[in-house]
Enzyme design. Structure first.
Site, PDB file in Angstrom:
ATOM      1  N   LYS A 107      -1.084 -13.491  -8.944  1.00 44.28           N
ATOM      2  CA  LYS A 107      -1.462 -13.065  -7.598  1.00 44.28           C
ATOM      3  C   LYS A 107      -2.963 -12.737  -7.545  1.00 44.28           C
ATOM      4  O   LYS A 107      -3.622 -12.644  -8.592  1.00 44.28           O
ATOM      5  CB  LYS A 107      -0.599 -11.857  -7.210  1.00 44.28           C
ATOM      6  CG  LYS A 107       0.908 -12.184  -7.113  1.00 44.28           C
ATOM      7  CD  LYS A 107       1.716 -10.925  -6.826  1.00 44.28           C
ATOM      8  CE  LYS A 107       3.182 -11.253  -6.580  1.00 44.28           C
ATOM      9  NZ  LYS A 107       3.961 -10.021  -6.253  1.00 44.28           N
ATOM     10  N   TYR A 144       7.797 -16.064   1.318  1.00 47.26           N
ATOM     11  CA  TYR A 144       8.390 -14.731   1.441  1.00 47.26           C
ATOM     12  C   TYR A 144       9.281 -14.601   2.678  1.00 47.26           C
ATOM     13  O   TYR A 144       9.479 -13.483   3.181  1.00 47.26           O
ATOM     14  CB  TYR A 144       7.294 -13.663   1.440  1.00 47.26           C
ATOM     15  CG  TYR A 144       6.713 -13.386   0.058  1.00 47.26           C
ATOM     16  CD1 TYR A 144       7.539 -13.023  -1.014  1.00 47.26           C
ATOM     17  CD2 TYR A 144       5.339 -13.457  -0.171  1.00 47.26           C
ATOM     18  CE1 TYR A 144       7.014 -12.762  -2.268  1.00 47.26           C
ATOM     19  CE2 TYR A 144       4.808 -13.190  -1.432  1.00 47.26           C
ATOM     20  CZ  TYR A 144       5.653 -12.835  -2.474  1.00 47.26           C
ATOM     21  OH  TYR A 144       5.130 -12.566  -3.720  1.00 47.26           O
ATOM     22  N   ASN A 179       1.281  -5.912  -8.227  1.00 44.16           N
ATOM     23  CA  ASN A 179       2.004  -6.131  -9.489  1.00 44.16           C
ATOM     24  C   ASN A 179       1.655  -7.458 -10.166  1.00 44.16           C
ATOM     25  O   ASN A 179       2.396  -7.944 -11.006  1.00 44.16           O
ATOM     26  CB  ASN A 179       3.512  -5.923  -9.299  1.00 44.16           C
ATOM     27  CG  ASN A 179       4.116  -6.885  -8.293  1.00 44.16           C
ATOM     28  OD1 ASN A 179       3.423  -7.746  -7.760  1.00 44.16           O
ATOM     29  ND2 ASN A 179       5.401  -6.742  -8.039  1.00 44.16           N
ATOM     30  N   HIS A 210       3.925 -13.310  -9.716  1.00 45.38           N
ATOM     31  CA  HIS A 210       5.194 -13.694  -9.091  1.00 45.38           C
ATOM     32  C   HIS A 210       5.963 -14.595 -10.047  1.00 45.38           C
ATOM     33  O   HIS A 210       5.359 -15.415 -10.741  1.00 45.38           O
ATOM     34  CB  HIS A 210       4.946 -14.462  -7.783  1.00 45.38           C
ATOM     35  CG  HIS A 210       6.203 -15.102  -7.275  1.00 45.38           C
ATOM     36  ND1 HIS A 210       7.166 -14.406  -6.598  1.00 45.38           N
ATOM     37  CD2 HIS A 210       6.682 -16.367  -7.414  1.00 45.38           C
ATOM     38  CE1 HIS A 210       8.188 -15.212  -6.328  1.00 45.38           C
ATOM     39  NE2 HIS A 210       7.917 -16.409  -6.811  1.00 45.38           N
ATOM     40  N   GLU A 237      10.949 -23.010  -4.501  1.00 49.46           N
ATOM     41  CA  GLU A 237       9.555 -22.556  -4.576  1.00 49.46           C
ATOM     42  C   GLU A 237       8.650 -23.633  -5.181  1.00 49.46           C
ATOM     43  O   GLU A 237       7.518 -23.818  -4.728  1.00 49.46           O
ATOM     44  CB  GLU A 237       9.480 -21.263  -5.395  1.00 49.46           C
ATOM     45  CG  GLU A 237      10.088 -20.076  -4.647  1.00 49.46           C
ATOM     46  CD  GLU A 237       9.988 -18.750  -5.385  1.00 49.46           C
ATOM     47  OE1 GLU A 237      10.258 -17.714  -4.756  1.00 49.46           O
ATOM     48  OE2 GLU A 237       9.642 -18.742  -6.591  1.00 49.46           O
TER      49      GLU A 237
END
Ligand code: UDP
Length: 148
Positions: free
Chosen positions: A7, A47, A110, A113, A124
């Site tokens: 990310k 998402y 975080n 992914h 995905e």
């Protein structure tokens, strides 16, 4: 195969190399890799299942705040093993030794992914990569990583 994405915070913090190294040294095979600025449309699809959550707007802003490094990793049990390598969604719960447990503190940053099921991984990968961007190749140590 599974989708992994460093990310924007992971890219900013120059963790891309260390993250790739964990998958390589584990024995998984890299079959796709690119750096991109994810569009709002891509992120909204990625998402979609979270679009009613209170954190959804800030999640999209975060994911759109800079480039991400998307990759596809292949290997036995790779979806489940990747989730274990990555650690709990909330870094406070992620065990030391996991990527999130070693490199992050807060759930909103975080750093990585990873697809959470085989079905989600297929969807995905199709969303983030063209077929022509996925490589078919033989790892020369295949026989040492797996039973021959
Ligand atoms: N997230 C957040 N706040 C929360 C829950 C999730 O900011 O309370 C973000 C976090 O970046 C997480 C992402 O939304 O990685 C997707 O959430 P999901 O539950 O799918 O977790 P993941 O599959 O990424 O572990």
């Amino acid at each position: 195969v599974t989708l992994v994405a460093v990310k924007p915070d992971g890219v900013q913090r120059r963790l891309v190399g260390q993250i790739i190294q964990r998958f390589e040294t584990r024995g998984f095979k890299l079959v796709g890799l690119k750096m991109l600025q994810a569009s709002e449309d891509l992120l909204a699809q990625h998402y979609a299942s979270l679009n009613r959550k209170p954190f959804y707007p800030s999640l999209l802003r975060y994911m759109n705040s800079g480039p991400v490094v998307a990759m596809v990793w292949e290997g036995h049990n790779v979806v489940k093993s990747t989730r274990m390598l990555v650690g709990d969604t909330n870094p406070a719960e992620a065990k030391p030794g996991t990527i999130r447990g070693d490199f992050s503190i807060h759930i909103s940053r975080n750093i990585i992914h990873a697809s959470d099921s085989v079905e989600v991984a297929q969807a995905e990968i199709a969303l983030w990569f063209r077929r022509s961007e996925l490589m078919e190749w033989e790892c020369c140590d295949h026989g040492s990583v797996y039973q021959l």
